[in-house]
Design a protein around this motif. Structure first.
Motif, PDB file in Angstrom:
ATOM      1  N   TYR A 366     -24.282 -14.424  30.504  1.00  0.00           N
ATOM      2  CA  TYR A 366     -23.404 -15.464  29.968  1.00  0.00           C
ATOM      3  C   TYR A 366     -23.318 -16.667  30.900  1.00  0.00           C
ATOM      4  O   TYR A 366     -23.084 -17.783  30.461  1.00  0.00           O
ATOM      5  CB  TYR A 366     -22.050 -14.863  29.586  1.00  0.00           C
ATOM      6  CG  TYR A 366     -22.268 -13.802  28.535  1.00  0.00           C
ATOM      7  CD1 TYR A 366     -22.478 -14.156  27.209  1.00  0.00           C
ATOM      8  CD2 TYR A 366     -22.380 -12.456  28.879  1.00  0.00           C
ATOM      9  CE1 TYR A 366     -22.763 -13.197  26.247  1.00  0.00           C
ATOM     10  CE2 TYR A 366     -22.665 -11.490  27.926  1.00  0.00           C
ATOM     11  CZ  TYR A 366     -22.851 -11.867  26.604  1.00  0.00           C
ATOM     12  OH  TYR A 366     -23.157 -10.932  25.653  1.00  0.00           O
ATOM     13  N   VAL A 369     -26.241 -18.706  29.867  1.00  0.00           N
ATOM     14  CA  VAL A 369     -25.890 -19.488  28.675  1.00  0.00           C
ATOM     15  C   VAL A 369     -25.228 -20.793  29.112  1.00  0.00           C
ATOM     16  O   VAL A 369     -25.579 -21.885  28.649  1.00  0.00           O
ATOM     17  CB  VAL A 369     -24.941 -18.700  27.739  1.00  0.00           C
ATOM     18  CG1 VAL A 369     -24.387 -19.597  26.636  1.00  0.00           C
ATOM     19  CG2 VAL A 369     -25.651 -17.494  27.132  1.00  0.00           C
ATOM     20  N   TYR A 382     -29.402 -20.451  21.913  1.00  0.00           N
ATOM     21  CA  TYR A 382     -29.545 -19.265  21.084  1.00  0.00           C
ATOM     22  C   TYR A 382     -29.707 -18.068  22.027  1.00  0.00           C
ATOM     23  O   TYR A 382     -30.751 -17.879  22.639  1.00  0.00           O
ATOM     24  CB  TYR A 382     -30.763 -19.421  20.167  1.00  0.00           C
ATOM     25  CG  TYR A 382     -30.874 -18.322  19.129  1.00  0.00           C
ATOM     26  CD1 TYR A 382     -29.777 -17.525  18.799  1.00  0.00           C
ATOM     27  CD2 TYR A 382     -32.068 -18.091  18.453  1.00  0.00           C
ATOM     28  CE1 TYR A 382     -29.869 -16.543  17.845  1.00  0.00           C
ATOM     29  CE2 TYR A 382     -32.177 -17.103  17.484  1.00  0.00           C
ATOM     30  CZ  TYR A 382     -31.065 -16.330  17.192  1.00  0.00           C
ATOM     31  OH  TYR A 382     -31.157 -15.347  16.240  1.00  0.00           O
ATOM     32  N   CYS A 383     -28.629 -17.313  22.140  1.00  0.00           N
ATOM     33  CA  CYS A 383     -28.606 -16.195  23.086  1.00  0.00           C
ATOM     34  C   CYS A 383     -28.985 -14.904  22.351  1.00  0.00           C
ATOM     35  O   CYS A 383     -28.152 -14.292  21.692  1.00  0.00           O
ATOM     36  CB  CYS A 383     -27.218 -16.083  23.715  1.00  0.00           C
ATOM     37  SG  CYS A 383     -27.029 -14.637  24.754  1.00  0.00           S
ATOM     38  N   VAL A 386     -27.544 -10.086  23.359  1.00  0.00           N
ATOM     39  CA  VAL A 386     -26.268  -9.384  23.393  1.00  0.00           C
ATOM     40  C   VAL A 386     -26.506  -7.874  23.335  1.00  0.00           C
ATOM     41  O   VAL A 386     -27.151  -7.371  22.426  1.00  0.00           O
ATOM     42  CB  VAL A 386     -25.349  -9.814  22.227  1.00  0.00           C
ATOM     43  CG1 VAL A 386     -24.020  -9.064  22.305  1.00  0.00           C
ATOM     44  CG2 VAL A 386     -25.131 -11.311  22.260  1.00  0.00           C
ATOM     45  N   PHE A 443     -25.205 -16.232  18.881  1.00  0.00           N
ATOM     46  CA  PHE A 443     -25.543 -14.975  19.535  1.00  0.00           C
ATOM     47  C   PHE A 443     -26.316 -14.060  18.598  1.00  0.00           C
ATOM     48  O   PHE A 443     -26.079 -14.056  17.391  1.00  0.00           O
ATOM     49  CB  PHE A 443     -24.268 -14.260  19.999  1.00  0.00           C
ATOM     50  CG  PHE A 443     -23.578 -14.977  21.134  1.00  0.00           C
ATOM     51  CD1 PHE A 443     -24.024 -14.810  22.437  1.00  0.00           C
ATOM     52  CD2 PHE A 443     -22.505 -15.824  20.886  1.00  0.00           C
ATOM     53  CE1 PHE A 443     -23.391 -15.477  23.487  1.00  0.00           C
ATOM     54  CE2 PHE A 443     -21.868 -16.488  21.918  1.00  0.00           C
ATOM     55  CZ  PHE A 443     -22.316 -16.321  23.223  1.00  0.00           C
ATOM     56  N   CYS A 444     -27.203 -13.301  19.182  1.00  0.00           N
ATOM     57  CA  CYS A 444     -27.962 -12.329  18.399  1.00  0.00           C
ATOM     58  C   CYS A 444     -28.075 -11.054  19.220  1.00  0.00           C
ATOM     59  O   CYS A 444     -28.204 -11.097  20.442  1.00  0.00           O
ATOM     60  CB  CYS A 444     -29.341 -12.891  18.092  1.00  0.00           C
ATOM     61  SG  CYS A 444     -30.437 -11.700  17.299  1.00  0.00           S
ATOM     62  N   LEU A 461     -16.634 -11.156  21.870  1.00  0.00           N
ATOM     63  CA  LEU A 461     -17.278 -12.311  21.237  1.00  0.00           C
ATOM     64  C   LEU A 461     -16.583 -12.655  19.916  1.00  0.00           C
ATOM     65  O   LEU A 461     -16.332 -13.815  19.611  1.00  0.00           O
ATOM     66  CB  LEU A 461     -18.770 -12.044  21.009  1.00  0.00           C
ATOM     67  CG  LEU A 461     -19.646 -12.120  22.273  1.00  0.00           C
ATOM     68  CD1 LEU A 461     -21.021 -11.518  22.019  1.00  0.00           C
ATOM     69  CD2 LEU A 461     -19.795 -13.569  22.733  1.00  0.00           C
ATOM     70  N   TYR A 466     -17.197 -15.779  17.717  1.00  0.00           N
ATOM     71  CA  TYR A 466     -18.665 -15.769  17.715  1.00  0.00           C
ATOM     72  C   TYR A 466     -19.146 -14.508  17.016  1.00  0.00           C
ATOM     73  O   TYR A 466     -18.844 -13.406  17.460  1.00  0.00           O
ATOM     74  CB  TYR A 466     -19.219 -15.759  19.146  1.00  0.00           C
ATOM     75  CG  TYR A 466     -19.028 -17.051  19.886  1.00  0.00           C
ATOM     76  CD1 TYR A 466     -19.788 -18.177  19.572  1.00  0.00           C
ATOM     77  CD2 TYR A 466     -18.084 -17.148  20.910  1.00  0.00           C
ATOM     78  CE1 TYR A 466     -19.609 -19.366  20.253  1.00  0.00           C
ATOM     79  CE2 TYR A 466     -17.905 -18.334  21.599  1.00  0.00           C
ATOM     80  CZ  TYR A 466     -18.669 -19.442  21.271  1.00  0.00           C
ATOM     81  OH  TYR A 466     -18.499 -20.612  21.944  1.00  0.00           O
ATOM     82  N   VAL A 468     -22.114 -11.892  16.126  1.00  0.00           N
ATOM     83  CA  VAL A 468     -23.376 -11.498  16.742  1.00  0.00           C
ATOM     84  C   VAL A 468     -24.328 -11.149  15.606  1.00  0.00           C
ATOM     85  O   VAL A 468     -24.082 -10.214  14.844  1.00  0.00           O
ATOM     86  CB  VAL A 468     -23.192 -10.293  17.678  1.00  0.00           C
ATOM     87  CG1 VAL A 468     -24.525  -9.917  18.305  1.00  0.00           C
ATOM     88  CG2 VAL A 468     -22.161 -10.610  18.751  1.00  0.00           C
TER      89      VAL A 468
END
Lengths: 493, 231
Positions: A366, A369, A382-383, A386, A443-444, A461, A466, A468
């Motif tokens: 993070y 990020v 685009y993270c 997770v 987040f993905c 999150l 947010y 995921v």
């Protein structure tokens, strides 16, 4: 929308006194479930059940006719068999009711005879100055005023700002249930049913002016007032996003045409162009509708279409980059300052470019990020990284320590708890800072969702609004929708 | 007004489309560049008009009953002298009378052969939900095969015109592909806006194909026009 029209529509979502015609004590009947829901949400609102034979319903005194109710009623829910609907509407007119919802089906959707009865119903309602939702609808809901005519408990009191108009009741219910699973309630919902009196366009105009509505979500099968929709949407999208799932993509232009132009003008390509022209974000799938809605509600606008991708491994990096590029997003080169910052946080063998591959690194996700967000070349991060890291050290989980001796187990437990605490604390700090940069982060998951859903990371999150996303493609589509909306707004200037 | 008169006259005659000559002349009235086109009612007239226009010329059948002119052998292009024009006239008449004996024939239209450039199509159709819609795409006979087209509801804004040109896959053909000079995209945008205004002013236009429109380094030229009207 004129003030008087707005007030008429507003009343449908926040009436003072409600009668439920067709309420019953019979378990399993629509009139039972609905009455229960109305009572549960009622708050200060007065609710009168109306039933020709029952004298008390769910502990509330019932009346034989609306006109027997001793005080004025401004809204009526009609859930009686179709042959009685006309006479109930006549009673409503006599009572001076201002709004009604007809849940009952069996009208225009059945063909010519049903259409005739429906026209008669509309005529009576309009002459009596009653605005009507339906017929043939699953109901409607207001999470801001706490009023629901749904059969199910599918939303909570909320100021989420998400308002949904659905031409299919089932799709509407699905989306609300989906929202609840993630802890997000819709603020207002209407299943527009047969749209005999009030149409999707009426609700759209109302939500456009409604201060409780921040994002408008549409499920569209076919518009009844296309031109009006276009004009309204063009105004509304300047102030708030509209996301639409319009079905019927595969329908071919079948008109017998004498010009090339007409031969190419299938109804779907026109819808597509129309949405684009008035800034409505069109999506293709129900999951995409939900994800995009949430992102547009809670994320800042994107200033361009340049995305930095952050992953834990090469495979996800490729999947995510491909998905981004396919959706019209670009992967910019990172600045020297950013590369420097990442060097300090990541092991020496990281990818040194965009996508940023942390190479199985467990720490600092993070903070990476944050570093990417600070880069001027980057419009969004685009993270795709997770995991449930809060509960993992070297791939070992708290519930997976049976093989250890009791003293080893104790040590491991302590280490895990320590790690968990610091990770979640880091995450909190970073998420608060991320908000300050005014750039979106999507987040993905990089582990399967069922494992992830139980983790503290996921919950944390969500608390920060947010979602995921389950696959790299899902998140990329959301980023692309966000970029489309902000591109549209910029193109107006 | 002339425009309404042409459309109204055609409607009075129970017709559902305007001839090419009529279509072009009402476009020209609106200041749109169209290829010089004149009606010749006889063979002699066709010969003298082609001499006035300077060769090469094109001959096309002029009939209020025929929409698809090529399909009935009604189009001859690249005619370089009087004898070619004469032969083309005879061939068109024989072919059309054979294939469409019932058609009322006004004569042939004589047109200046346009210089080559990039062919595009600008079209109008009426959607039952949204009313008049404009289409833009790469033109020629392949348009229905390639389907590389974009749409916008009318009236178009400048932004709409700009975007619908840039949206097609073949856009790079207009910006100068492999050494060819870039096209006059500004003029093309203006043309789209002119067409949009024209359709707004004439709600009885039901469908329209300007196909091809040739885009040059400077300016545009409408080479063929077909207007379908409400009846």
């Amino acid at each position: 929308m004129e003030k008087s029209n707005f007030a008429q529509l507003d009343l449908l979502f926040n009436p003072h006194t409600v009668a439920v015609v067709g309420a019953t004590n019979k378990i399993g009947k629509w009139g039972y479930d609905l009455m229960r829901v109305i009572l549960k949400y009622r708050g200060e609102r007065k609710v009168y059940p109306v039933n020709i034979t029952e004298t008390e319903i769910l502990g509330v005194k019932a009346y034989k006719n609306i006109n027997d109710i001793p005080e004025p009623v401004d809204f009526v829910v009609i859930v009686v068999p179709e042959m009685h609907v006309i006479s109930v509407m006549q009673d409503c007119v006599k009572k001076g009711v201002r709004g009604a919802i007809v849940i009952t089906a069996g009208f225009a959707e059945l063909g010519e005879k049903g259409q005739e009865i429906q026209r008669e119903l509309v005529r009576i309602a309009r002459e009596g100055n009653i605005r009507m939702i339906g017929p043939n609808t699953m109901g409607h809901f207001s999470g801001t005023s706490g009023f629901s005519t749904l059969r199910y408990l599918l939303a909570n009191k909320t100021d989420s700002g998400l308002s949904l108009i659905s031409q299919s009741g089932n799709i509407g219910l699905y989306l609300m249930q989906r929202g609840l699973e993630e802890g997000i309630s819709f603020a207002k919902f209407v299943g527009s049913g047969n749209e005999a009196d009030t149409t999707l366009e009426d609700y759209l105009e109302y939500f456009g002016q409604d201060d409780d509505t921040k994002v408008i979500v549409l499920y569209v099968e076919g518009l009844r007032q296309g031109r009006r929709f276009f004009e309204l949407a063009r105004e509304i999208t300047r102030k708030k996003p509209i996301v639409a799932l319009k079905v019927g993509r595969t329908e071919a232009g079948t008109k017998a045409a004498r010009s090339h132009t007409s031969a190419l003008s299938g109804s779907d390509v026109i819808y597509d162009a129309m949405f684009k022209q008035c800034g409505v974000i069109r999506v293709n799938e129900i999951a995409e509708l939900f994800y995009t809605t949430i992102a547009l509600r809670y994320q800042p606008l994107m200033k361009g279409n340049r995305v930095a991708v952050l992953t834990r491994g090469g495979g996800f990096g490729v999947l995510a980059s491909d998905a981004c590029q396919k959706s019209g997003l670009g992967l910019p080169t990172l600045s020297a300052v950013t590369l420097d910052k990442l060097d300090k946080m990541l092991p020496p063998y990281w990818s040194h470019g965009n996508p940023v591959d942390m190479v199985a690194n467990q720490e600092n996700t993070y903070s990476c990020v944050q570093a990417l967000l600070d880069d001027d070349n980057v419009d969004a991060v685009y993270c795709v990284a997770v995991t449930d890291e809060g509960s993992i050290v070297s791939g070992v989980r708290l519930d997976d320590l049976d093989d250890l001796s009791s003293s080893q187990r104790e040590n491991m437990k302590q280490a895990l708890e320590q790690r968990h605490k610091s990770d979640i604390q880091d995450l909190d700090d970073v998420l608060i800072n991320i908000r300050k940069t005014q750039k979106p982060v999507v987040f993905c998951a990089s582990i399967p969702s069922k494992t992830l859903y139980k983790s503290d990371t996921y919950i944390k999150l969500l608390q920060h609004n947010y979602l995921v996303h389950p696959t790299p493609e899902d998140g990329a589509r959301v980023l692309s929708c966000m970029a489309r909306y902000s591109n549209y707004l910029r193109s107006l200037k | 007004m002339f425009l309404n008169k042409t459309i109204a006259e055609a409607q009075k005659q129970g017709r559902t489309f305007l001839t090419e000559v009529e279509s072009k002349s009402i476009l020209e009235e609106r200041g749109i560049q169209v290829v010089e086109t004149k009606l010749a009612q006889t063979r002699d007239e066709a010969l003298s008009l082609s001499k006035q226009m300077k060769f090469p010329v094109v001959l096309k059948i002029a009939s209020q009953d025929i929409v698809h002119k090529s399909d009935v052998g009604g189009v001859k292009v690249g005619l370089n002298n009087e004898s070619e024009v004469g032969a083309a006239y005879d061939s068109i008449m024989t072919s059309v009378r054979e294939k469409r004996p019932e058609a009322v024939i006004q004569g042939v239209s004589v047109q200046k052969m346009a210089r080559s450039g990039v062919d595009v199509i600008i079209g109008i159709s009426k959607d039952p939900q949204f009313g008049p819609v404009a289409m833009f795409g790469l033109g020629g006979t392949l348009v229905e095969v390639l389907k590389d087209v974009s749409f916008r509801l009318i009236p178009l804004t400048e932004k709409d015109a700009r975007e619908m040109i840039r949206e097609i896959k073949g856009y790079s053909l207009l910006t100068g592909y492999r050494g060819s000079p870039p096209c006059d995209i500004k003029s093309l945008e203006s043309l789209l806006l002119q067409v949009s205004k024209f359709v707004e002013d004439n709600p009885d236009i039901k469908e329209m194909d300007l196909n091809p429109v040739i885009v040059y380094q400077q300016g545009t030229m409408v080479v063929d026009a077909r207007i379908v009207i409400e009846n």
